[in-house]
Design a protein around this motif. Sequence first.
Motif, PDB file in Angstrom:
ATOM      1  N   TYR A  19      -7.138   2.609   0.428  1.00 34.98           N
ATOM      2  CA  TYR A  19      -7.648   3.100   1.708  1.00 34.98           C
ATOM      3  C   TYR A  19      -6.555   3.068   2.772  1.00 34.98           C
ATOM      4  O   TYR A  19      -6.351   4.057   3.488  1.00 34.98           O
ATOM      5  N   TYR A  20      -5.851   1.959   2.881  1.00 37.80           N
ATOM      6  CA  TYR A  20      -4.774   1.841   3.853  1.00 37.80           C
ATOM      7  C   TYR A  20      -3.735   2.946   3.654  1.00 37.80           C
ATOM      8  O   TYR A  20      -3.238   3.516   4.618  1.00 37.80           O
ATOM      9  N   GLU A  21      -3.413   3.241   2.409  1.00 39.83           N
ATOM     10  CA  GLU A  21      -2.441   4.294   2.137  1.00 39.83           C
ATOM     11  C   GLU A  21      -3.032   5.667   2.486  1.00 39.83           C
ATOM     12  O   GLU A  21      -2.366   6.489   3.116  1.00 39.83           O
ATOM     13  N   ARG A  22      -4.281   5.889   2.128  1.00 39.92           N
ATOM     14  CA  ARG A  22      -4.926   7.183   2.370  1.00 39.92           C
ATOM     15  C   ARG A  22      -5.006   7.520   3.857  1.00 39.92           C
ATOM     16  O   ARG A  22      -4.785   8.651   4.262  1.00 39.92           O
ATOM     17  N   ILE A  23      -5.293   6.519   4.705  1.00 38.25           N
ATOM     18  CA  ILE A  23      -5.455   6.787   6.140  1.00 38.25           C
ATOM     19  C   ILE A  23      -4.138   6.690   6.911  1.00 38.25           C
ATOM     20  O   ILE A  23      -4.113   6.935   8.110  1.00 38.25           O
ATOM     21  N   GLY A  24      -3.064   6.326   6.227  1.00 37.98           N
ATOM     22  CA  GLY A  24      -1.767   6.266   6.884  1.00 37.98           C
ATOM     23  C   GLY A  24      -1.457   4.935   7.539  1.00 37.98           C
ATOM     24  O   GLY A  24      -0.541   4.850   8.349  1.00 37.98           O
ATOM     25  N   LEU A  25      -2.206   3.915   7.197  1.00 36.96           N
ATOM     26  CA  LEU A  25      -1.932   2.591   7.748  1.00 36.96           C
ATOM     27  C   LEU A  25      -0.666   2.011   7.127  1.00 36.96           C
ATOM     28  O   LEU A  25       0.047   1.240   7.757  1.00 36.96           O
ATOM     29  N   ILE A  26      -0.418   2.385   5.887  1.00 37.98           N
ATOM     30  CA  ILE A  26       0.859   2.085   5.238  1.00 37.98           C
ATOM     31  C   ILE A  26       1.394   3.419   4.698  1.00 37.98           C
ATOM     32  O   ILE A  26       0.613   4.287   4.313  1.00 37.98           O
ATOM     33  N   PRO A  27       2.700   3.593   4.723  1.00 37.94           N
ATOM     34  CA  PRO A  27       3.262   4.855   4.205  1.00 37.94           C
ATOM     35  C   PRO A  27       2.951   5.037   2.723  1.00 37.94           C
ATOM     36  O   PRO A  27       2.642   4.068   2.014  1.00 37.94           O
ATOM     37  N   ALA A  28       3.048   6.270   2.273  1.00 39.41           N
ATOM     38  CA  ALA A  28       2.791   6.579   0.865  1.00 39.41           C
ATOM     39  C   ALA A  28       3.626   5.670  -0.035  1.00 39.41           C
ATOM     40  O   ALA A  28       4.804   5.436   0.223  1.00 39.41           O
ATOM     41  N   VAL A  29       2.976   5.165  -1.062  1.00 39.82           N
ATOM     42  CA  VAL A  29       3.617   4.248  -2.001  1.00 39.82           C
ATOM     43  C   VAL A  29       4.219   5.062  -3.139  1.00 39.82           C
ATOM     44  O   VAL A  29       3.620   6.043  -3.614  1.00 39.82           O
ATOM     45  N   TYR A  66       1.144   3.441  15.023  1.00 38.82           N
ATOM     46  CA  TYR A  66       2.420   2.744  14.906  1.00 38.82           C
ATOM     47  C   TYR A  66       3.165   3.194  13.651  1.00 38.82           C
ATOM     48  O   TYR A  66       4.362   3.484  13.688  1.00 38.82           O
ATOM     49  N   CYS A  67       2.450   3.260  12.550  1.00 36.88           N
ATOM     50  CA  CYS A  67       3.062   3.691  11.288  1.00 36.88           C
ATOM     51  C   CYS A  67       3.590   5.114  11.410  1.00 36.88           C
ATOM     52  O   CYS A  67       4.729   5.400  11.030  1.00 36.88           O
ATOM     53  N   ALA A  68       2.791   6.011  11.970  1.00 38.09           N
ATOM     54  CA  ALA A  68       3.209   7.405  12.133  1.00 38.09           C
ATOM     55  C   ALA A  68       4.446   7.499  13.019  1.00 38.09           C
ATOM     56  O   ALA A  68       5.388   8.250  12.713  1.00 38.09           O
ATOM     57  N   THR A  78      10.748   3.653  21.867  1.00 37.53           N
ATOM     58  CA  THR A  78      10.085   3.284  23.124  1.00 37.53           C
ATOM     59  C   THR A  78       8.568   3.381  22.982  1.00 37.53           C
ATOM     60  O   THR A  78       7.834   2.484  23.425  1.00 37.53           O
ATOM     61  N   ALA A  79       8.086   4.428  22.347  1.00 39.42           N
ATOM     62  CA  ALA A  79       6.639   4.591  22.157  1.00 39.42           C
ATOM     63  C   ALA A  79       6.071   3.466  21.296  1.00 39.42           C
ATOM     64  O   ALA A  79       4.986   2.942  21.580  1.00 39.42           O
ATOM     65  N   ARG A  80       6.802   3.078  20.265  1.00 42.01           N
ATOM     66  CA  ARG A  80       6.342   1.973  19.408  1.00 42.01           C
ATOM     67  C   ARG A  80       6.282   0.676  20.189  1.00 42.01           C
ATOM     68  O   ARG A  80       5.327  -0.089  20.077  1.00 42.01           O
ATOM     69  N   LYS A  81       7.332   0.442  20.974  1.00 44.16           N
ATOM     70  CA  LYS A  81       7.350  -0.782  21.784  1.00 44.16           C
ATOM     71  C   LYS A  81       6.181  -0.790  22.756  1.00 44.16           C
ATOM     72  O   LYS A  81       5.483  -1.800  22.891  1.00 44.16           O
TER      73      LYS A  81
END
Length: 125
Positions: A19-29, A66-68, A78-81
């Motif tokens: 799920y985390y990978e599918r929604i982009g919470l973690i990058p593609a493995v 954040y991941c994106a 700057t946006a991430r910070k």
Amino acid sequence: MTITEVSKKYDISQDTLRYYERIGLIPAVNRTKGGNRDYTEESCGWIELAKCMRSAGIPIEALIEYCALTLQGEETITARKELLVEERRKLLEKIEDMQKTMDKLNYKIDRYEKAEITGVLSWDK
């Protein structure tokens, strides 16, 4: 590492990892030739971050953003910070609220402990 190994290591279900990978919470493995997920040290770093931030109550939406941003490269530093600073501000607010609750609980417990000794409990809030 396989999804089974990662699931055990981080105490996260395999479904949650997918799920985390599918929604982009973690990058593609990365995948093996057979199509199985092959988690790298970098993948595991993302999982650790997600788990840590989620346990602190950071919303999934903020972590996806954040991941994106991270995947877009250095021009998003700057946006991430700013995103992290805002989430820290919200977390500090929660901590303050929790501290107020803790103070109230400690006050009430203290009153009950005194009442156990004296046998008298006056009305309190």
